[in-house]
Scaffold this active site. Structure first.
Site, PDB file in Angstrom:
ATOM      1  N   THR A 188     -13.851  13.752   0.124  1.00  0.00           N
ATOM      2  CA  THR A 188     -12.858  14.404   0.984  1.00  0.00           C
ATOM      3  C   THR A 188     -11.492  14.449   0.300  1.00  0.00           C
ATOM      4  OG1 THR A 188     -14.049  13.664   2.905  1.00  0.00           O
ATOM      5  CG2 THR A 188     -11.704  13.994   3.230  1.00  0.00           C
ATOM      6  N   ARG A 216     -22.855  18.086  12.925  1.00  0.00           N
ATOM      7  CA  ARG A 216     -22.204  16.755  12.985  1.00  0.00           C
ATOM      8  C   ARG A 216     -20.722  16.928  12.624  1.00  0.00           C
ATOM      9  NH1 ARG A 216     -19.152  13.856   8.880  1.00  0.00           N
ATOM     10  NH2 ARG A 216     -19.391  11.631   9.242  1.00  0.00           N
ATOM     11  N   GLY A 218     -17.235  14.717  11.676  1.00  0.00           N
ATOM     12  CA  GLY A 218     -16.760  13.397  11.268  1.00  0.00           C
ATOM     13  C   GLY A 218     -15.358  13.099  11.752  1.00  0.00           C
ATOM     14  N   ASP A 219     -14.711  12.168  11.076  1.00  0.00           N
ATOM     15  CA  ASP A 219     -13.368  11.737  11.476  1.00  0.00           C
ATOM     16  C   ASP A 219     -12.274  12.681  10.998  1.00  0.00           C
ATOM     17  OD1 ASP A 219     -14.069  10.916   8.807  1.00  0.00           O
ATOM     18  OD2 ASP A 219     -12.182   9.807   8.760  1.00  0.00           O
ATOM     19  N   GLY A 240     -14.079   8.416   4.047  1.00  0.00           N
ATOM     20  CA  GLY A 240     -15.125   7.395   4.118  1.00  0.00           C
ATOM     21  C   GLY A 240     -16.159   7.768   5.156  1.00  0.00           C
ATOM     22  N   THR A 241     -16.982   6.819   5.522  1.00  0.00           N
ATOM     23  CA  THR A 241     -18.037   7.067   6.515  1.00  0.00           C
ATOM     24  C   THR A 241     -17.384   7.301   7.884  1.00  0.00           C
ATOM     25  OG1 THR A 241     -18.253   4.671   6.428  1.00  0.00           O
ATOM     26  CG2 THR A 241     -20.014   5.933   5.464  1.00  0.00           C
ATOM     27  N   GLY A 242     -17.294   8.598   8.224  1.00  0.00           N
ATOM     28  CA  GLY A 242     -16.439   9.020   9.324  1.00  0.00           C
ATOM     29  C   GLY A 242     -16.711   8.365  10.664  1.00  0.00           C
TER      30      GLY A 242
HETATM   31  N1  ASP Z   1     -14.797  11.094   6.308  1.00  0.00           N
HETATM   32  C1  ASP Z   1     -15.611  12.230   5.964  1.00  0.00           C
HETATM   33  C2  ASP Z   1     -16.625  12.452   7.068  1.00  0.00           C
HETATM   34  O1  ASP Z   1     -17.148  11.490   7.572  1.00  0.00           O
HETATM   35  C3  ASP Z   1     -16.342  12.072   4.665  1.00  0.00           C
HETATM   36  C4  ASP Z   1     -15.539  11.521   3.526  1.00  0.00           C
HETATM   37  O2  ASP Z   1     -14.386  11.206   3.674  1.00  0.00           O
HETATM   38  O3  ASP Z   1     -16.095  11.427   2.442  1.00  0.00           O
HETATM   39  O4  ASP Z   1     -16.921  13.573   7.355  1.00  0.00           O
END
Ligand code: ASP
Length: 322
Positions: A188, A216, A218-219, A240-242
């Site tokens: 990202t 889906r 994400g954040d 990161g893992t959203g």
């Molecule tokens: N945060 C992003 C999401 O979850 C992915 C990422 O930042 O790599 O969509």
């Protein structure tokens, strides 16, 4: 009684942020990221590493030039992310990862810390620069978030460039990012800026997580989770893992620790990332506070990151230790 007053005034001071910097010493600055993940020197060849450095620097300098000419933080973060979205090495815009249906669905958000106005798009597939569409939602609609076709119609109506799937598919970039993201799942892009008027803006743009379920979200397009800006405290962009960043309301939580607990920006970030890690998530964030203090933090082996500050100079790093 005198003792009580001293204790009381000390407590009141602690409730505010303890940093002594004056606002007029803050200068102006931009800080950016290009994703967090398993970014280590042995996984990225030197040519690719140089290409990442060059593109991050170009994006950062573009935002910085806008600020130095007196432009707004909002303009700076948008221009900066446009460059990263146009580059297929990053998981945003052109280089976005594919979902479980082999489609690219992009999310983006932007927030103006002066007005607290915000805009976001989610699950868009044809907009060349999703962050500019998010800006349109902020500036030209009464909404904060538009998803899918509705967002694309607004973007088209206001003349943003639309592209078909062939544009987003760059075979070389695709191969590289898919290989990298299969391992890393990140990539990202985000930017936070403080302008000469003391206004903060933050922006984040992404293709999301590799192999995510279709539709889906994400954040990154969620204000308070992946992106937050407030002139009274801080601006933050996450990667990161959203799902974990949503559950911890990560970006706003940093603002809350900074504001209510008087934590310095870097320790506020570390607190939130520790919570994310405890839940099973990973990633990182960048940001700055209204005094011009800059910080980044991540719980992955690396994060593409850079800043340029009118007084403090500049710094660009790809790996954990440089
Ligand atoms: N945060 C992003 C999401 O979850 C992915 C990422 O930042 O790599 O969509």
């Amino acid at each position: 009684m005198k003792f009580l007053l001293i204790v009381l005034s000390t407590c009141l001071l602690c409730a505010c942020n303890p940093q002594s910097n004056e606002v007029d010493e803050a200068g102006f600055a931009i800080i950016i990221h290009g994703g967090a993940g398993y970014i280590t020197a042995d996984r990225i060849d030197s040519t690719s590493a140089q290409a990442y450095r060059d593109t991050l620097k170009l994006a950062m300098d573009t935002g910085y030039e806008i600020l130095s000419r007196g432009g707004s933080a909002v303009d700076a973060v948008e221009a900066c992310l446009n460059i990263l979205e146009d580059c297929s090495m990053f998981n945003a815009g052109r280089g976005s990862v594919y979902n479980s249906k082999a489609q690219q669905e992009m999310d983006a958000s932007i927030m103006d810390g002066h007005s607290l106005n915000s805009g976001a798009v989610a699950g868009v597939r044809r907009i060349k620069n999703p962050i500019s569409a998010a800006r349109l939602v902020m500036d030209s609609s009464k909404h904060v978030m538009l998803a899918g076709a509705g967002a694309e119609i607004l973007a088209q109506h206001y003349g943003l460039s639309m592209e078909d799937s062939a544009y987003f598919y760059d075979p070389k970039g695709y191969k590289r990012i898919q290989e990298q993201i299969k391992r890393d799942k990140h990539g990202t892009v985000g930017a936070v800026a403080l302008d000469r008027n003391g206004h903060i803006a933050a922006a984040t743009s992404t293709g999301g997580m590799f192999n995510k379920k279709w539709n889906r979200i994400g954040d990154s397009p969620i204000i308070g989770a992946g992106t937050y800006a407030n002139d009274n405290n801080v601006g933050i962009s996450c990667t990161g893992t959203g799902e974990y960043f949503i559950r911890t309301v990560a970006a706003h939580s940093v603002a809350a620790y900074w504001t209510y607990e008087g934590q310095q920006l870097d320790s506020a970030m570390a607190t939130v990332l520790r919570d994310i890690k405890n839940l099973g998530g990973e990633g990182g964030m960048i940001g700055l506070d209204k005094y011009g203090n800059l910080a980044w933090s991540f719980n992955t082996p690396g994060m593409f990151r850079a800043y340029r500050h009118s007084v403090k100079g500049e710094n660009l790093q790809l790996f954990r230790m440089e």
